[in-house]
Design a protein around this motif. Structure first.
Motif, PDB file in Angstrom:
ATOM      1  N   ARG A  63       0.820  -1.217   0.000  1.00  0.00           N
ATOM      2  CA  ARG A  63       0.000   0.000   0.000  1.00  0.00           C
ATOM      3  C   ARG A  63       0.853   1.266   0.000  1.00  0.00           C
ATOM      4  O   ARG A  63       0.336   2.354  -0.212  1.00  0.00           O
ATOM      5  N   ALA A  64       2.138   1.119   0.272  1.00  0.00           N
ATOM      6  CA  ALA A  64       3.019   2.288   0.382  1.00  0.00           C
ATOM      7  C   ALA A  64       3.768   2.569  -0.907  1.00  0.00           C
ATOM      8  O   ALA A  64       4.795   3.239  -0.900  1.00  0.00           O
ATOM      9  N   ALA A  65       3.256   2.073  -2.021  1.00  0.00           N
ATOM     10  CA  ALA A  65       3.938   2.253  -3.302  1.00  0.00           C
ATOM     11  C   ALA A  65       4.096   3.728  -3.642  1.00  0.00           C
ATOM     12  O   ALA A  65       3.220   4.550  -3.347  1.00  0.00           O
ATOM     13  N   SER A  66       5.242   4.057  -4.250  1.00  0.00           N
ATOM     14  CA  SER A  66       5.496   5.408  -4.736  1.00  0.00           C
ATOM     15  C   SER A  66       6.483   5.319  -5.890  1.00  0.00           C
ATOM     16  O   SER A  66       7.173   4.304  -6.041  1.00  0.00           O
ATOM     17  N   PRO A  67       6.590   6.370  -6.726  1.00  0.00           N
ATOM     18  CA  PRO A  67       7.501   6.303  -7.889  1.00  0.00           C
ATOM     19  C   PRO A  67       8.960   6.097  -7.519  1.00  0.00           C
ATOM     20  O   PRO A  67       9.738   5.609  -8.338  1.00  0.00           O
ATOM     21  N   HIS A  68       9.349   6.472  -6.294  1.00  0.00           N
ATOM     22  CA  HIS A  68      10.754   6.384  -5.904  1.00  0.00           C
ATOM     23  C   HIS A  68      11.075   5.120  -5.110  1.00  0.00           C
ATOM     24  O   HIS A  68      12.226   4.920  -4.724  1.00  0.00           O
ATOM     25  N   ALA A  69      10.063   4.273  -4.873  1.00  0.00           N
ATOM     26  CA  ALA A  69      10.254   3.108  -4.008  1.00  0.00           C
ATOM     27  C   ALA A  69      10.239   1.817  -4.807  1.00  0.00           C
ATOM     28  O   ALA A  69       9.486   1.664  -5.769  1.00  0.00           O
TER      29      ALA A  69
END
Length: 386
Positions: free
Chosen positions: A159-165
């Motif tokens: 759920r903590a997906a982000s473009p930098h992760a």
């Protein structure tokens, strides 16, 4: 015009078809006497060039890929209906005291004696666009790694997906014996030290068997900034997701950078096959192998995995070992894997090679392994990692 095929070694008694072959057509293979196809043979599949009696070896790549399960006439389609694998066959009862292939280790090794292919060119002065790390490695990507310390936190990590992760989940980390837990910890530490990760957020539940604080500290020792998020301290799923996203944002500000030229010797390459058919051993994997030889000659490091796909080719890999200990480790790893397959008491085909592999023309694990090994080029194996 007829069908065309390729014979990889002068020892081979089968050829791989380079186009669909039709019953009655002539099959033309360089260096072999022409034969007439006795049946339709699909592209990528094998046809016999000579008569192969029942029980005789079928040869491809100059190596045995199994034995004829029936008499095979010249021009016949050679596949699962008449070619039997000898490896990983738990359904075949061995005669009393008989040694099965791969069950015993050879007494003599010839490490490093394989004929090395020259590199395509001298790559020692080349660079790649990369991201240098404090521990001396360099990545081709720059991410904040979000690592689940235990399977219980997988949903929160996703759920903590982000473009930098870059997100990493798994099904381990608790309710395991100490050796298994230590192995999970080692994997997490080394994953956190991946050259492609500039920083790490380690996500813990707070009560897992994995020593999350120790894992975080070991990753920090590589010079990477690390934040540890413990769900039981954050008060629930939503608060934890926000904490992870905040940590990713702070760490990204620390590591954000443009790639710079890095010596090719810093490159680390991982090799893996996918959706294999017989063309892998004829084109893609040999081409990759030539690149591998060129990179290794320039000081880069290359890792090849999938122990199952060494089965039937381990003797070739062992001849390219740096020393007898590495050669023995190759044989032992393959023997252990084969023992696991045989212990099930069934034919391993359908699992290795997969149904898709078989549809693409790979009949036995020996055949698949010989093609898979081609992507390692001719360089010397320096170590075997459990």
């Amino acid at each position: 015009m007829g069908a065309t095929g390729i014979r990889i070694s002068a020892r081979d008694n089968v050829a791989t078809l380079l186009s669909d072959g039709r019953k009655g057509e002539g099959l033309v293979v360089r260096g072999a006497a022409p034969v007439r196809l006795l049946e339709d043979v699909p592209f990528g599949h094998k046809a016999s060039l000579v008569r192969i009696a029942k029980g005789e070896p079928v040869l491809k790549y100059g190596e045995e890929i199994g034995r004829a399960a029936a008499d095979i006439e010249p021009g016949a389609w050679v596949h699962v209906q008449n070619l039997e694998s000898e490896r990983g066959r738990g359904d075949l009862a061995a005669a009393s005291g008989e040694k099965r292939p791969g069950e015993s280790l050879p007494e003599t090794f010839y490490p490093g004696r394989a004929a090395l292919e020259p590199p395509l060119f001298d790559a020692r002065g080349l660079t790649f666009q990369g991201y240098p790390r404090p521990d001396g490695t360099a990545g081709t990507r720059n991410f904040v790694g979000v690592l689940a310390a235990v399977a219980c936190v997988n949903d929160v990590v996703l759920r903590a997906a982000s473009p930098h992760a870059a997100l990493f989940t798994h099904q381990q980390g608790c309710s395991q014996t100490a050796p298994d837990v230590r192995q999970v910890e080692r994997v997490l530490v080394n994953l956190g030290r991946s050259p492609n990760l500039g920083a790490v957020v380690l996500v813990s539940l707070g009560c897992e068997s994995v020593r999350s604080e120790w894992v975080a500290e070991e990753i920090r020792r590589s010079g990477r900034p690390v934040e540890l998020v413990v769900l039981q301290k954050e008060g629930g799923l939503e608060a934890s997701v926000e904490k992870i996203r905040g940590a990713v944002g702070r760490l990204w500000e620390k590591i954000e950078a443009k790639p710079v030229p890095v010596p090719i010797a810093k490159l680390r390459v991982g090799l893996k096959c996918g959706s294999s058919d017989t063309t892998q051993g004829l084109s893609a994997n040999p081409a990759i192998g030539r690149v591998v030889d060129t990179l290794v000659a320039a000081g880069a490091r290359v890792v090849i995995g999938e122990t199952t796909e060494f089965m039937g080719a381990e003797h070739i890999a062992a001849r390219r070992a740096a020393n007898p200990q590495v050669a023995r480790s190759i044989f032992e790893a393959v023997a252990a894997m084969e023992a696991r397959a045989r212990a099930m008491g069934v034919d391993m085909r359908g699992g290795q090679p997969t149904r898709g592999n078989i549809a693409g023309g790979l009949t036995t694990i020996e055949e698949k392994s010989l093609g898979a090994l081609a992507k390692a080029g001719s360089a010397v194996f320096q170590a075997v990692v459990p």
